[in-house]
Scaffold this active site. Structure first.
Site, PDB file in Angstrom:
ATOM      1  N   GLU A   1      -0.615   0.798  -9.815  1.00 35.90           N
ATOM      2  CA  GLU A   1      -0.112   0.162  -8.464  1.00 35.90           C
ATOM      3  C   GLU A   1      -0.709  -1.170  -8.325  1.00 35.90           C
ATOM      4  OE1 GLU A   1      -0.382   2.771  -4.735  1.00 35.90           O
ATOM      5  OE2 GLU A   1      -0.202   4.423  -5.838  1.00 35.90           O
TER       6      GLU A   1
ATOM      7  N   GLU B   1      -5.403   8.174  -5.783  1.00 37.01           N
ATOM      8  CA  GLU B   1      -6.273   7.602  -5.048  1.00 37.01           C
ATOM      9  C   GLU B   1      -7.362   8.502  -4.151  1.00 37.01           C
ATOM     10  OE1 GLU B   1      -4.246   5.101  -2.155  1.00 37.01           O
ATOM     11  OE2 GLU B   1      -4.066   3.584  -3.623  1.00 37.01           O
TER      12      GLU B   1
HETATM   13  P1  P53 Z   1       1.199   1.304   2.066  1.00 36.04           P
HETATM   14  C1  P53 Z   1      -4.825   2.309   1.293  1.00 36.04           C
HETATM   15  C2  P53 Z   1      -5.198   1.315   0.858  1.00 36.04           C
HETATM   16  C3  P53 Z   1      -4.903   1.141  -0.615  1.00 36.04           C
HETATM   17  C4  P53 Z   1      -3.723   1.667  -1.135  1.00 36.04           C
HETATM   18  O1  P53 Z   1       0.326   1.339   0.732  1.00 36.04           O
HETATM   19  C5  P53 Z   1      -3.256   2.732  -0.346  1.00 36.04           C
HETATM   20  C6  P53 Z   1      -3.732   3.190   0.882  1.00 36.04           C
HETATM   21  C7  P53 Z   1      -3.310   4.131   1.620  1.00 36.04           C
HETATM   22  O2  P53 Z   1      -2.217   3.964   2.400  1.00 36.04           O
HETATM   23  O3  P53 Z   1      -2.285   3.511  -0.731  1.00 36.04           O
HETATM   24  C8  P53 Z   1      -1.469   3.290  -1.915  1.00 36.04           C
HETATM   25  O4  P53 Z   1       2.491   2.136   1.750  1.00 36.04           O
HETATM   26  C9  P53 Z   1      -0.801   4.587  -2.165  1.00 36.04           C
HETATM   27  C10 P53 Z   1       0.654   4.641  -1.867  1.00 36.04           C
HETATM   28  C11 P53 Z   1       0.996   3.529  -0.921  1.00 36.04           C
HETATM   29  C12 P53 Z   1       0.618   2.401  -1.522  1.00 36.04           C
HETATM   30  O5  P53 Z   1      -0.614   2.215  -1.673  1.00 36.04           O
HETATM   31  O6  P53 Z   1       0.449   1.904   3.351  1.00 36.04           O
HETATM   32  O7  P53 Z   1      -0.863   5.204  -3.444  1.00 36.04           O
HETATM   33  O8  P53 Z   1       1.367   5.800  -1.634  1.00 36.04           O
HETATM   34  O9  P53 Z   1       2.292   3.702  -0.614  1.00 36.04           O
HETATM   35  C13 P53 Z   1       0.754   1.082  -0.499  1.00 36.04           C
HETATM   36  O10 P53 Z   1       1.441  -0.404   2.311  1.00 36.04           O
END
Ligand code: P53
Length: 479
Positions: free
Chosen positions: A377, A179
């Protein structure tokens, strides 16, 4: 439901995690301190703090993760039972180079991933690996100022080279920086540290510091692509972009222009990594701002020569924006520019749920970057309840996945998008990156642990586990 469309043969179905969010074992096998190790627990709406080193009395959830470091053989059995054919994880940089600036790697760290990848392959699961996922050595922040320092390119390449060589027969799909575009939100110190190891003060110009750090990362990424192909020509080395498409709130031309600039600001990283050069609007913007970003002629050639093989991306939500009279130049300030989209619902954490946005994004990226895509993801963070029967009936999660996978399938089957695979985020519950919570659960597999790290750590199958198993078994036809 049976409204799905089967994916092409060989399509990869898996799950995705990052080392620091599940491994734990933060001091084992000679591991060094990473930026995730100095982040305290936050909560919904409460930012995580960063301490200067490890402090007594603070809670650091990444120190324990879900103890995957010790439990991975059993966990991988569950992944295999679900039918996963790939598993996206990251290599903790600090297990291989504890401080980041050593010349020789740490053998115990390399051995851990040898064993982990062997266990995956034994179970018919191919590892998909991110090199840098929010977990760079803290020493590189303290001693070098993070990615603002050009020296980081050499440190990263040394790390990449060791990994590429060591795992060249076990790993085919790689990503360089997770990201990388989150730091477009440079007014928030959290992504600046997570992405680039920047700890800035009032004396710094945060915006230009971000552009500089991101530039060095993209040069390092391009050099890694080239190096990786030399080590194994079959490697597929990708970018990793957080895709949250930004819609105009209305059809007002100024709102449309505002949304366009928002998209340009959030996704220029993808332009550089996939197309090999900076877009004109950004060069013009830098000039008007008086930013003197260190970009050499050699750097430009490197970016052009090291474009990525594919674009990996995360997709959770979409955004909306509108123009404002006090912002005539359409500057995209992510802290203030986003507005509520009345047409979509939100998760408990305020993330706007928008399945069609996934199909839209896949088309948008294909048109713009002309590269294969990989959804690395996607998922739904929610509060799960263990009910009286001892089970977790997460129908809300099944619905989220059903709706998103269906849109993904339309993008592939109807729109001709070239998609390598699909790995839902946190298919096993883990520590949230933004809040440090355990309570924000994404998994098909439940882990018995609370925000303070209490619990048996026992794993169990949620309803969504059986549902996703059937999706994989039918190659996406049976949703
Ligand atoms: P969490 C922000 C917006 C979209 C995805 O996020 C993001 C973030 C930063 O947190 O992160 C990604 O755990 C990231 C993972 C993360 C996952 O999305 O904040 O690549 O490490 O855990 C979900 O709910």
């Amino acid at each position: 439901m049976t409204d799905g469309i089967a994916m092409p043969k060989g399509f990869l179905w898996g799950g995705a995690v990052a080392a620091h969010q599940l491994e734990g074992g933060w001091q084992e096998g000679g591991k060094g301190v990473s930026i995730a190790d100095v982040m305290t627990a936050g909560a919904n709406g409460v930012a995580r703090r960063v301490t200067d080193g490890i402090k007594q009395g603070e809670i650091y959830p990444n120190h324990w993760g879900i103890d995957f470091y010790h439990r991975y053989p059993e966990d991988i059995k569950l992944f295999a039972e679900m039918g996963m054919t790939c598993f996206r994880t990251s290599i903790a940089w600090t297990r291989i180079f504890p401080n980041g600036d050593e010349t020789e790697p740490n053998e115990a760290g390399l051995k851990f991933y040898d064993d982990l990848f062997a266990e995956c392959l034994k179970n018919g699961i191919q590892p998909v690996v991110t090199l840098s996922h929010f977990e760079m050595p803290y020493h590189l922040v303290k001693a070098y100022g993070g990615w603002r320092n050009r020296k980081l390119i050499d440190f990263f390449l040394r790390f990449a080279k060791v990994c590429f060589k060591r795992y060249r027969h076990q790993v085919k799909y790689w990503m360089t920086f997770n990201e990388i575009n989150n730091q477009a939100n440079w007014r928030d110190p959290h992504p600046l540290l997570q992405n680039s190891g920047l700890q800035l003060t009032d004396a710094d110009d945060w915006e230009s510091a971000m552009y500089q750090a991101a530039h060095y990362e993209m040069v390092a990424s391009a050099l890694a692509v080239k190096l990786g192909h030399e080590i194994n020509p079959d490697f597929q080395i990708g970018a990793m972009i957080a895709m949250c498409p930004v819609y105009p709130l209305t059809a007002k031309p100024a709102d449309v222009m505002m949304a366009e600039r928002a998209m340009q600001t959030r996704y220029y990283y993808g332009d550089v990594q996939a197309l090999g050069h900076y877009p004109a609007w950004l060069l013009n913007y830098w000039q008007r701002k008086g930013f003197d970003i260190d970009i050499t002629t050699a750097d430009k050639a490197i970016l052009q020569a090291g474009t990525v093989d594919y674009v990996g991306f995360s997709y959770y939500m979409s955004f909306a924006t509108k123009a404002r009279a006090d912002n005539p130049n359409y500057v995209y300030d992510e802290q203030h520019a986003l507005v509520n989209n009345p047409y979509v619902e939100k998760s408990d954490w305020g993330w706007q749920i928008d399945p069609i946005g996934l199909r839209y994004s896949m088309n948008w990226m294909t048109d713009r970057w002309h590269k294969p895509l990989f959804i690395v993801e996607n998922g739904f963070g929610a509060h799960d309840k263990v009910t009286a029967d001892g089970h977790i009936h997460d129908d809300y999660r099944i619905k989220y996945f059903h709706d998103h996978i269906l849109q993904m399938e339309k993008a592939v089957a109807l729109d001709g998008v070239d998609l390598i695979g699909y790995t839902p985020w946190g298919h096993i519950d883990l520590i949230s990156a933004s809040t440090g919570e355990m309570a924000k659960r994404y998994g098909f597999i439940y882990v018995d642990q609370d925000d303070q790290g209490h619990g048996t750590l026992a794993r169990s199958r949620k309803d969504s586990f059986y549902w996703f198993k059937q999706v994989i078994a039918s190659n996406g036809a049976d949703l």
